[in-house]
Scaffold this active site. Structure first.
Site, mmCIF file in Angstrom:
data_model
loop_
_atom_site.group_PDB
_atom_site.id
_atom_site.type_symbol
_atom_site.label_atom_id
_atom_site.label_comp_id
_atom_site.label_asym_id
_atom_site.label_seq_id
_atom_site.Cartn_x
_atom_site.Cartn_y
_atom_site.Cartn_z
ATOM 1 N N GLU A 436 0.850 -1.186 0.000
ATOM 2 C CA GLU A 436 0.000 0.000 0.000
ATOM 3 C C GLU A 436 0.889 1.241 0.000
ATOM 4 O O GLU A 436 1.828 1.345 0.785
ATOM 5 C CB GLU A 436 -0.917 -0.005 1.243
ATOM 6 C CG GLU A 436 -1.694 1.273 1.479
ATOM 7 C CD GLU A 436 -2.742 1.573 0.398
ATOM 8 O OE1 GLU A 436 -2.733 0.920 -0.642
ATOM 9 O OE2 GLU A 436 -3.532 2.507 0.607
ATOM 10 N N ASP A 513 -5.343 2.613 8.108
ATOM 11 C CA ASP A 513 -5.410 2.470 6.651
ATOM 12 C C ASP A 513 -4.849 1.128 6.204
ATOM 13 O O ASP A 513 -5.381 0.476 5.306
ATOM 14 C CB ASP A 513 -4.624 3.597 5.964
ATOM 15 C CG ASP A 513 -5.398 4.901 6.014
ATOM 16 O OD1 ASP A 513 -6.616 4.843 6.308
ATOM 17 O OD2 ASP A 513 -4.794 5.969 5.795
#
Ligand code: 1YM
Length: 651
Positions: A436, A513
Site C-alpha cells: 500500500e 489504513d
C-alpha cells in the site's frame, strides 16, 4: 514422575508410569493434540473442558456452565451436571475422575449410553489439558461429598481424589493454568476469541446457559450471559445484526429432521447484501471446508427454488433456470448435524465426509423448505425475486467479463504498469509483495531481491466490495492490477494453475489504513480467489514497529522490535553500557529505507510472516462487512470494541 511411585500396589505403580508416559507424549508433541502451542492451541484448552460440560448439558443433566478468566490467566469452568464419576475404575484401580484427567482419550469410553456430540479439533480431552497445564484442580460434587484433586506440571499428583467436604449440590469444576513452558508465545487469553466460540456453542446447543466472565482486571471486569432458546435461529439473527445487514423478511426459516441417531437442523434467512454466508457444523465442530451436509443443503436449495419457480409459472424454460450462486446471493445459513460417528476429511480435517448425511440434509430441505415457501407466499416471492436479480447480475457480469477479456485486461500478457516483476518464473521461488502506498512501494522496489520478488504498489480508491457485485470488481482500478498480476483470474474463471507467484504477500502499515487494505484484500481473496487461501499462498508481512539504536563510534547498532515488549527488551539490552539510545517508532513502511525494509520485512532469512488461513479470511470477511456496510451503528460499535483489531486479523 517420582511423585507417583510411592504407592504400595505394584500393578498400580505400573499404571502410573504408563499414564505419565502418555501425558509426557502430549507434552513432547503438543501440536499433535491441540494443533499448535500458539494462541490457537492455548484457547483450545478452554474448549476441551467446556466441551465436556456441554456434553453433560446435551445429555440433559446440566443447564448452566460458568466460564471465568481469573487473574493470572487462570481458567475456571464449572457445570451443574452429575459430576464426573468418582468411583474406583475397575481396570485402572483409581478414581474414574482421575482416569479422565490422566489417561489419554479416556473421556466417554466408560460413560456408557448415548454419544459424545461436543468435541474439539482433534477430539482430545481433559487429560490433554492436564498434560499441558502448570497445575490443574478438579472438584466434583455428587450431592453428598465434595471431591478434590490437584495435579501439577502436566498431570503429576501426590494425592488421589479425596473428599474434602459435604454438599447437597452436584457438578464438576475445573481450574487450570496453561503451562508457560509449553505455551511459550503467550498464556494470555483473548476475551473476544473465547466469547465468539462460547457464543457459537450456546447457539448450537439451544437452551444451554453459559455465563462467561473476564475477572482478570478488577477495575475492568466483563461478563456475558450466553443463552439462546432459539438456538441456530438466533445465530442467523445475530450474524445479520453484527454485519448490519437488513433481512429480506422477518421470518427465519428453520428446518429440522432426523434419521436413526442422526439429526440435522438448518436455519436460514436472506438479507439485502450480495454475499452468502453458510456456516456448517458437525457435532458442534465447525467445518469451514463444507462437506456432505453443506453439499446436500446447497443442492436441495437450488432444486427447491427452481421447482417453486416452475410451479408458479415464474420459470418458463431452461434458460431461466437459476444456478446455486443465484439462489445463495445474500443468504445466511447455519447447518448443524449431529451424528454418532463423524468422519472429518481434508488436510485440516475441516470437511465432513459421511456420505449418508447428504441425502439426510437433502430430504429435509427439499420437503420442509418447499412447505415453507408454499405456506408463506410473500416471503417466497421476495426470495425468488432476489434470486432472479442475482441471475440478471450474473449475466451482466459475464458480459462485462467478456468485454474485459477482449480488452485483455485479465491477460497476464498485459501486466499492470505499476508491477515491478521478478526475473524467475518458477513459482516455488517467486513471491509478490502487494504494497500500500507509493513511497513504501519505492522502498520495496529498491530493497527487493529482483530474482524472485515482484512488487505491486496499490493505488486508487477502495471499492466497496460488500455492496458491489462481481461485475464492478472487473472494472475496479485497485483490484484489477492484483488480478492481472496474479494471473489466475477470479470467481468462476479462477485457475490456480495460472498463479504467477508462489507467495502472495500483503505488506501494509500497522495503522488503520493498513488494516483497511489488509481487510479488503483478504476479503477479496476469500470471496473471489478462495483457493489461494486454502492452498496456503497468502501471507501477511510483519514490518517492525520500532527501531532501537545507538551510536558506537561511527557505526550504528540497531535492533528492530515487533512489539512493545520487544522494544523494552532491546532498550534494556542496548543501554547496558550506559550508552544513549534512540527509539524510533515507524509510522509507516515509507519511513524505512530500502535496506531496512529488506532486512526487517523482506529478507526470507530474517523476516517473519503470517500465513493466512481460512479462519483469518472468514474473520476479515466479517470485519469487512461491518466496516464497509451501510449501517453506521454496528460500525461505530465495532470500532469502539475492537481498538485491538490488528490482533483479531492476525490470529
Ligand atoms: C467443567 C467440565 O467435565 N463435566 C462432566 C463430565 C462428565 C460427566 C458429567 C459424566 C458423564 C457420564 C456419567 C457419562 C464425564 N464423565 C466421564 C466419564 N465439566 C465436566 N459432567 N456421569 C458423569 O458420560 O455417562 C467423562 S467426562 F468417562 F467418567 F464418565
Amino acid at each position: 514422575m517420582s511423585d507417583n511411585l510411592n504407592k504400595t500396589n505394584t500393578e498400580y505403580d505400573e499404571n502410573q508410569i504408563q499414564v505419565l508416559e502418555g501425558l509426557e507424549a502430549v507434552r513432547k508433541r503438543p501440536g499433535m493434540y491441540i494443533g499448535s502451542t500458539g494462541p490457537k492451541g492455548l484457547h483450545h484448552l478452554v474448549y476441551e473442558i467446556v466441551d465436556n460440560a456441554i456434553d453433560e448439558a446435551l445429555a440433559g443433566y446440566c443447564d448452566e456452565i460458568t466460564v471465568d478468566i481469573l487473574p493470572g490467566d487462570i481458567i475456571s469452568v464449572t457445570d451443574n451436571g452429575r459430576g464426573i464419576p468418582t468411583g474406583i475404575h475397575p481396570k485402572e484401580g483409581i478414581s474414574a475422575a482421575t482416569v479422565v484427567y490422566t489417561i489419554l482419550h479416556a473421556g466417554g469410553k466408560f460413560g456408557g449410553g448415548g454419544y459424545k456430540v461436543a468435541g474439539g479439533l482433534h477430539g482430545v480431552g481433559a487429560s490433554v489439558v492436564n498434560a499441558l497445564s502448570q497445575w490443574l484442580e478438579l472438584t466434583v460434587m455428587d450431592g453428598e461429598n465434595v471431591h478434590f484433586q490437584r495435579f501439577e506440571k502436566g498431570g503429576h499428583y501426590d494425592e488421589p481424589l479425596k473428599v474434602i467436604g459435604k454438599t447437597t449440590k452436584t457438578g464438576t469444576s475445573v481450574k487450570f493454568k496453561a503451562d508457560p513452558t509449553i505455551f511459550t508465545e503467550t498464556t494470555v487469553y483473548d476475551y473476544e476469541i473465547l466469547l465468539t466460540r462460547l457464543r457459537e456453542q450456546a447457539f448450537l446447543n439451544a437452551g444451554v446457559r453459559i455465563v462467561f466472565s473476564d475477572l482478570r482486571d478488577e477495575e475492568n471486569t466483563r461478563s456475558e450471559v450466553l443463552h439462546y432458546e432459539g438456538g441456530i435461529r438466533e445465530f442467523v439473527y445475530h450474524i445479520h445484526k453484527v454485519k448490519g445487514v437488513a433481512p429480506l423478511s422477518d421470518k427465519i426459516i428453520y428446518l429440522y429432521g432426523s434419521k436413526g441417531d442422526s439429526t440435522a437442523e438448518i436455519a436460514l434467512q436472506w438479507n439485502d447484501s450480495y454475499n452468502e454466508d453458510i456456516r456448517s457444523f458437525a457435532n458442534n465442530i465447525h467445518t469451514p471446508d463444507g462437506g456432505s451436509h453443506e453439499n446436500g443443503f446447497k443442492n436441495a436449495l437450488t432444486k427447491v427454488i427452481n421447482e417453486y419457480g416452475k410451479k408458479f409459472g415464474l420459470i418458463k424454460d431452461n434458460a431461466d433456470k437459476l444456478i446455486g450462486d443465484d439462489v445463495r446471493e445474500g443468504l445466511t445459513a447455519i447447518i448443524s448435524v449431529k451424528l454418532t460417528n463423524c468422519e472429518f476429511e481434508g488436510q485440516t480435517k475441516g470437511r465432513l465426509g459421511n456420505p449418508e448425511v447428504r441425502p439426510l440434509v437433502e430430504d429435509i430441505v427439499t420437503e420442509k423448505l418447499m412447505c415453507f415457501l408454499e405456506e408463506n407466499p410473500e416471503e417466497a416471492r421476495a426470495i425468488f425475486e432476489k434470486s432472479v436479480n442475482a441471475q440478471k447480475a450474473r449475466e451482466a457480469a459475464k458480459k462485462a467479463r467478456e468485454t474485459a477479456r477482449r480488452k485483455s485486461a485479465m491477460d497476464s500478457a498485459s501486466l499492470p504498469g505499476k508491477l515491478t516483476d521478478c526475473y524467475e518464473h518458477d513459482i516455488e521461488l517467486t513471491e509478490i509483495y502487494i504494497v500500500e502506498g507509493d513511497s513504501a512501494g519505492g522502498s520495496a522496489k529498491q530493497g527487493r531481491d529482483g530474482r524472485y520478488q515482484a512488487i505491486l504498489p496499490l493505488w486508487g480508491k477502495m471499492l466497496n466490495v460488500e455492496k458491489a457485485r462481481l461485475e464492478k470488481v472487473y472494472g475496479n482500478e485497485k483490484l484489477m492490477p492484483v488480478v492481472a498480476a496474479l494471473g489466475t483470474s477470479i470467481g468462476e474463471d479462477f485457475n490456480i494453475e495460472k498463479l504467477r507467484y508462489g507467495k502472495v504477500i500483503i505488506m501494509a502499515d500497522a495503522d488503520v489504513d493498513g488494516l483497511h487494505i489488509r481487510t479488503l484484500l483478504l476479503t477479496f481473496f476469500f470471496r473471489y480467489m478462495r483457493q489461494l487461501i486454502t492452498n496456503g499462498n497468502v501471507y501477511i508481512a510483519q514490518p517492525p514497529l520500532f527501531k532501537v539504536s545507538k551510536k558506537k563510534g561511527k557505526k550504528e547498532i540497531a535492533k528492530y522490535a515487533f512489539s512493545d515488549e520487544e522494544r523494552d527488551k532491546y532498550m534494556v539490552e542496548l543501554s547496558a553500557d550506559g550508552d544513549k539510545i534512540n527509539v524510533q517508532r515507524y509510522k509507516g513502511l515509507g519511513e524505512m529505507d530500502p535496506e531496512q525494509l529488506w532486512e526487517t520485512t523482506m529478507n526470507p532469512e530474517t523476516r517473519t510472516m503470517l500465513k493466512v488461513n481460512i479462519e483469518d479470511a472468514v474473520r476479515a470477511d466479517e470485519i469487512f462487512t461491518v466496516l464497509m456496510g451501510d449501517n453506521v451503528e454496528p460500525r461505530k460499535e465495532f470500532i469502539e470494541k475492537n481498538a485491538r483489531f490488528v490482533q483479531q486479523l492476525d490470529i
